[in-house]
Design an enzyme around this catalytic site. Structure first.
Site, mmCIF file in Angstrom:
data_model
loop_
_atom_site.group_PDB
_atom_site.id
_atom_site.type_symbol
_atom_site.label_atom_id
_atom_site.label_comp_id
_atom_site.label_asym_id
_atom_site.label_seq_id
_atom_site.Cartn_x
_atom_site.Cartn_y
_atom_site.Cartn_z
ATOM 1 N N SER A 44 0.811 -1.220 0.000
ATOM 2 C CA SER A 44 0.000 0.000 0.000
ATOM 3 C C SER A 44 0.845 1.271 0.000
ATOM 4 C CB SER A 44 -0.952 -0.002 1.201
ATOM 5 O OG SER A 44 -0.237 0.009 2.420
ATOM 6 N N THR A 45 1.975 1.274 0.710
ATOM 7 C CA THR A 45 2.801 2.488 0.738
ATOM 8 C C THR A 45 3.374 2.747 -0.654
ATOM 9 O OG1 THR A 45 3.456 1.709 2.950
ATOM 10 C CG2 THR A 45 4.518 3.708 2.126
ATOM 11 N N ALA A 99 8.153 -2.202 3.491
ATOM 12 C CA ALA A 99 8.709 -3.347 4.223
ATOM 13 C C ALA A 99 7.755 -3.695 5.355
ATOM 14 C CB ALA A 99 10.089 -3.013 4.779
ATOM 15 N N ASP A 100 7.840 -4.935 5.795
ATOM 16 C CA ASP A 100 7.018 -5.349 6.936
ATOM 17 C C ASP A 100 7.760 -5.128 8.256
ATOM 18 O OD1 ASP A 100 4.797 -6.277 5.375
ATOM 19 O OD2 ASP A 100 6.144 -7.853 4.691
ATOM 20 N N LYS A 110 10.191 -8.669 4.152
ATOM 21 C CA LYS A 110 9.262 -8.120 3.185
ATOM 22 C C LYS A 110 8.391 -9.237 2.643
ATOM 23 C CE LYS A 110 10.534 -5.492 -0.041
ATOM 24 N NZ LYS A 110 9.130 -5.034 0.070
ATOM 25 N N GLY A 113 2.715 -9.495 0.810
ATOM 26 C CA GLY A 113 1.821 -9.710 -0.331
ATOM 27 C C GLY A 113 2.272 -10.800 -1.283
ATOM 28 N N GLU A 119 10.479 -8.439 -5.923
ATOM 29 C CA GLU A 119 10.929 -7.292 -5.121
ATOM 30 C C GLU A 119 12.428 -7.393 -4.849
ATOM 31 O OE1 GLU A 119 7.052 -6.025 -2.501
ATOM 32 O OE2 GLU A 119 8.354 -7.567 -1.710
HETATM 33 C C1 5RP Z 1 4.842 -6.581 -0.333
HETATM 34 C C2 5RP Z 1 5.734 -5.884 0.634
HETATM 35 C C3 5RP Z 1 5.221 -4.596 1.192
HETATM 36 O O1 5RP Z 1 6.095 -3.584 0.829
HETATM 37 C C4 5RP Z 1 5.101 -4.719 2.688
HETATM 38 O O2 5RP Z 1 4.198 -5.777 2.975
HETATM 39 C C5 5RP Z 1 4.589 -3.415 3.298
HETATM 40 O O3 5RP Z 1 3.270 -3.176 2.858
HETATM 41 P P1 5RP Z 1 2.468 -1.861 3.200
HETATM 42 O O4 5RP Z 1 3.142 -0.738 2.501
HETATM 43 O O5 5RP Z 1 1.084 -2.141 2.655
HETATM 44 O O6 5RP Z 1 2.458 -1.676 4.691
HETATM 45 O O7 5RP Z 1 6.825 -6.294 0.977
HETATM 46 O O8 5RP Z 1 5.417 -7.784 -0.785
#
Ligand code: 5RP
Length: 231
Positions: A44-45, A99-100, A110, A113, A119
């Protein structure tokens, strides 16, 4: 148009911490220069950043070429009318991604999704890298808020399970789409297995173990990269 108007409402889930993510996205978009080839992250970011980037490209008439990290972002780029290329034809001057989790040594989890293989390819190929994270993503130790996703060749699921139980004492679990839908499959046809981390191995030792385990084709562990953070 496939997803209708591409605004915040087009994102498939409610975006957490959206005000912070919007501000991060605006700062990211200021980096774009005419002629840049930019790796576009997923999540989403990154989506908010892509919208902010699109607005600059359109209003200032910049020529920017995108290298997307997932089918989803690739399609968003196409619907926005942005020029797209691949790692076969080009390399990113710079890239951005979310990133998570980010630890104090800048190791990351990461791939929530499931797009972590592309990535990682785009991240590795980029001359400069920017990570977009709100404060909730900073952790003292990887694994505190998210399991680590592994992309596993489907027929190796049991082999991978047994090796990780024997080496780490932790059983990875196949991520389920829920109900009768079965396991979650990545864009490359791998099953996602989630591995809980307990900090017993350093990030680099963990990466070595995982990448020498037959059947693990990719992981969401990002180790040893230099990058700038916008938070
Ligand atoms: C997807 C990722 C995303 O960048 C990670 O999950 C962060 O997501 P968000 O920006 O929605 O918080 O690694 O594979």
């Amino acid at each position: 148009m496939l997803w209708g108007r591409l605004d915040e409402a087009a994102w498939p889930t409610k975006i957490s911490n959206i005000d912070t993510k919007r501000a991060i996205a605006e700062r990211l978009a200021e980096r774009a220069r005419d002629g840049d080839v930019i790796g576009i992250g997923s999540g989403s970011t990154s989506y908010l950043a892509l919208m902010a980037l699109r607005d600059r490209i359109k209003s200032e008439g910049l020529r920017v070429i995108c290298i997307p990290t997932s089918h989803e972002i690739e399609t968003y780029c196409a619907v926005m009318g942005l020029e797209v290329t691949t790692l076969v034809a080009s390399r990113p001057d710079w890239c951005f991604d979310g990133a998570d989790e980010v630890d104090p040594d800048h190791n990351m989890i990461k791939g929530r999704g499931g797009a972590f293989l592309r990535e990682q390819l785009v991240f590795a190929a980029a001359a400069q890298r920017v990570i977009l994270v709100d404060k909730s993503k900073f952790v003292e130790q990887l694994g505190l808020t998210h399991d680590l996703p592994l992309g596993v060749v489907p027929e190796a699921v049991e082999l991978v399970h047994d090796r990780l139980v024997s080496e780490l004492g932790t059983a990875p679990t196949v991520r389920s789409a829920g109900g009768k839908d079965g396991g979650v499959i990545t864009e490359q046809g791998h099953l996602i297995m989630d591995l809980a981390l307990d900090g017993s191995l350093s990030a680099s030792d963990l990466e070595r173990l995982l990448l020498t385990t037959p059947g693990i084709a990719a992981t969401g562990l990002f180790v040893g990269y230099e990058f700038e953070i916008i938070s």
